[in-house]
Design a protein around this motif. Structure first.
Motif, PDB file in Angstrom:
ATOM      1  N   UNK A 279       0.851  -1.198   0.000  1.00 31.00           N
ATOM      2  CA  UNK A 279       0.000   0.000   0.000  1.00 31.00           C
ATOM      3  C   UNK A 279       0.888   1.250   0.000  1.00 31.00           C
ATOM      4  N   UNK A 280       0.527   2.243  -0.793  1.00 30.30           N
ATOM      5  CA  UNK A 280       1.396   3.409  -0.926  1.00 30.30           C
ATOM      6  C   UNK A 280       0.623   4.705  -0.707  1.00 30.30           C
ATOM      7  N   UNK A 281       0.891   5.407   0.384  1.00 33.06           N
ATOM      8  CA  UNK A 281       0.229   6.689   0.616  1.00 33.06           C
ATOM      9  C   UNK A 281       0.559   7.693  -0.491  1.00 33.06           C
ATOM     10  N   UNK A 282      -0.457   8.351  -1.015  1.00 34.26           N
ATOM     11  CA  UNK A 282      -0.241   9.334  -2.076  1.00 34.26           C
ATOM     12  C   UNK A 282       0.689  10.447  -1.625  1.00 34.26           C
ATOM     13  N   UNK A 283       0.676  10.770  -0.330  1.00 40.27           N
ATOM     14  CA  UNK A 283       1.560  11.821   0.182  1.00 40.27           C
ATOM     15  C   UNK A 283       3.027  11.466  -0.020  1.00 40.27           C
ATOM     16  N   UNK A 284       3.355  10.188   0.109  1.00 35.80           N
ATOM     17  CA  UNK A 284       4.745   9.763  -0.085  1.00 35.80           C
ATOM     18  C   UNK A 284       5.133   9.783  -1.562  1.00 35.80           C
ATOM     19  N   UNK A 285       4.197   9.444  -2.424  1.00 38.23           N
ATOM     20  CA  UNK A 285       4.469   9.538  -3.864  1.00 38.23           C
ATOM     21  C   UNK A 285       4.693  10.995  -4.250  1.00 38.23           C
ATOM     22  N   UNK A 286       3.863  11.885  -3.706  1.00 40.35           N
ATOM     23  CA  UNK A 286       4.003  13.314  -3.988  1.00 40.35           C
ATOM     24  C   UNK A 286       5.361  13.838  -3.532  1.00 40.35           C
ATOM     25  N   UNK A 287       5.778  13.417  -2.334  1.00 38.03           N
ATOM     26  CA  UNK A 287       7.072  13.868  -1.818  1.00 38.03           C
ATOM     27  C   UNK A 287       8.213  13.411  -2.722  1.00 38.03           C
ATOM     28  N   UNK A 288       8.119  12.179  -3.219  1.00 35.60           N
ATOM     29  CA  UNK A 288       9.145  11.679  -4.126  1.00 35.60           C
ATOM     30  C   UNK A 288       9.141  12.463  -5.429  1.00 35.60           C
ATOM     31  N   UNK A 289       7.967  12.722  -5.971  1.00 32.24           N
ATOM     32  CA  UNK A 289       7.885  13.478  -7.233  1.00 32.24           C
ATOM     33  C   UNK A 289       8.525  14.857  -7.096  1.00 32.24           C
ATOM     34  N   UNK A 290       8.270  15.525  -5.979  1.00 30.06           N
ATOM     35  CA  UNK A 290       8.832  16.860  -5.779  1.00 30.06           C
ATOM     36  C   UNK A 290      10.339  16.805  -5.574  1.00 30.06           C
ATOM     37  N   UNK A 291      10.799  15.803  -4.822  1.00 35.67           N
ATOM     38  CA  UNK A 291      12.246  15.650  -4.641  1.00 35.67           C
ATOM     39  C   UNK A 291      12.914  15.330  -5.972  1.00 35.67           C
ATOM     40  N   UNK A 292      12.302  14.461  -6.739  1.00 29.81           N
ATOM     41  CA  UNK A 292      12.865  14.085  -8.033  1.00 29.81           C
ATOM     42  C   UNK A 292      12.876  15.265  -8.994  1.00 29.81           C
ATOM     43  N   UNK A 293      11.846  16.103  -8.921  1.00 22.55           N
ATOM     44  CA  UNK A 293      11.793  17.269  -9.798  1.00 22.55           C
ATOM     45  C   UNK A 293      13.031  18.139  -9.599  1.00 22.55           C
ATOM     46  N   UNK A 294      13.340  18.431  -8.346  1.00 24.13           N
ATOM     47  CA  UNK A 294      14.503  19.280  -8.059  1.00 24.13           C
ATOM     48  C   UNK A 294      15.799  18.588  -8.463  1.00 24.13           C
ATOM     49  N   UNK A 295      15.882  17.293  -8.203  1.00 26.92           N
ATOM     50  CA  UNK A 295      17.128  16.578  -8.486  1.00 26.92           C
ATOM     51  C   UNK A 295      17.358  16.385  -9.974  1.00 26.92           C
TER      52      UNK A 295
END
Length: 283
Positions: A178-194
């Motif tokens: 199970x994957x909380x959408x909040x954690x996916x969002x955090x990864x997307x934002x971190x990946x965007x910057x990186x």
């Protein structure tokens, strides 16, 4: 950093908007059934990064609407990715465990051979291929069993049914994270910057919550945290037939994501606690 997000009202997109200032586009601003419209929206704004959190996710209905699902899940992301490649900006795309055949019990690594079982998985796989073919900087994040306080998902369904019934029969031979959408969002934002700083991080990755669990045991934890007295009885998938075949093994190997982007695999139990707090249903 100016971030454009497709899928304004979806689970992941709503969590992205909670965590950052972004330009989130709804259907009235970018029609996913019109790939050219999506590409034009990107070219018109020329943001620094684009996140595609939109998809056709009606797994069963896709069996009879595969053409529409393919436009939304494959052709639109392809058009977005090409627009991003033309502008020289990163593109982040959400995909799914349904691109695999669900065989065995070993977690699927990003480079494991794909083999979707149904229309939804086929169209999502085609979307991945279109994003890669665009040739731009990108990150494809495959995920599974997305849950949040928004929209329709397993947590909200269990809370409703658990309050109505004393006993539920839940599939126990499908296992995943199970994957909380909040954690996916955090990864997307971190990946965007990186990705802006390091385009070599382009690639396909996995994000799923841990530990892996069956749907039945997931339901038990939901009821335990919410303080709901509802018995869960295990059943096999064969006792709950659906138009689309679900993968029995949805375990995903997250190690590449952790190594490249520096974010540990999320604990879905902690994420569930936060979701229940959002819903005002934590025991």
């Amino acid at each position: 950093m100016r971030i454009m997000v497709f899928g304004k009202t979806g689970q992941v997109a709503r969590e992205v908007q909670r965590q950052a200032q972004v330009n989130a586009l709804g259907r009235d601003e970018a029609d996913l059934a019109d790939p050219a419209d999506c590409a034009e929206a990107i070219r018109a704004e020329a943001p620094d990064v684009v996140i595609n959190a939109a998809a056709y996710t009606a797994v069963d209905r896709a069996e009879t609407e595969e053409d529409l699902a393919r436009v939304i899940n494959a052709e639109a992301p392809g058009a977005m990715a090409r627009a991003c490649a033309d502008l020289g900006i990163p593109f982040i795309h959400i995909s799914t465990d349904y691109v695999f055949d669900g065989a065995g019990e070993t977690p699927f690594a990003p480079d494991h051979p794909t083999g979707p079982l149904g229309a939804y998985g086929r169209t999502k796989l085609a979307g991945e291929e279109a994003v890669r073919a665009a040739g731009g900087v990108h990150a494809i994040f495959r995920t599974s069993w997305v849950v949040s306080a928004h929209g329709s998902n397993f947590v909200k369904t269990m809370l409703r049914l658990g309050a109505e019934r004393d006993r539920l029969t839940i599939v126990a031979d499908q296992v995943g994270g199970p994957t909380p959408a909040a954690d996916i969002a955090a990864l997307c934002l971190a990946a965007a910057a990186q990705l802006v700083e390091d385009p070599d991080k382009t690639g396909t990755y996995h994000i799923s919550g841990g530990p892996d669990v069956s749907w039945a045991d997931f339901a038990r934890e939901i009821f335990a945290q919410a303080g709901i007295s509802c018995e869960v009885a295990d059943i096999p998938s064969s006792d709950y037939p659906t138009p689309a075949t679900r993968p029995q093994n949805s375990r995903m190997d997250n190690r590449a994501t952790e190594a490249v982007f520096g974010l540990a695999r999320p604990d879905w139990r902690a994420g569930l606690s936060r979701i229940l707090e959002d819903l005002g249903q934590r025991a």
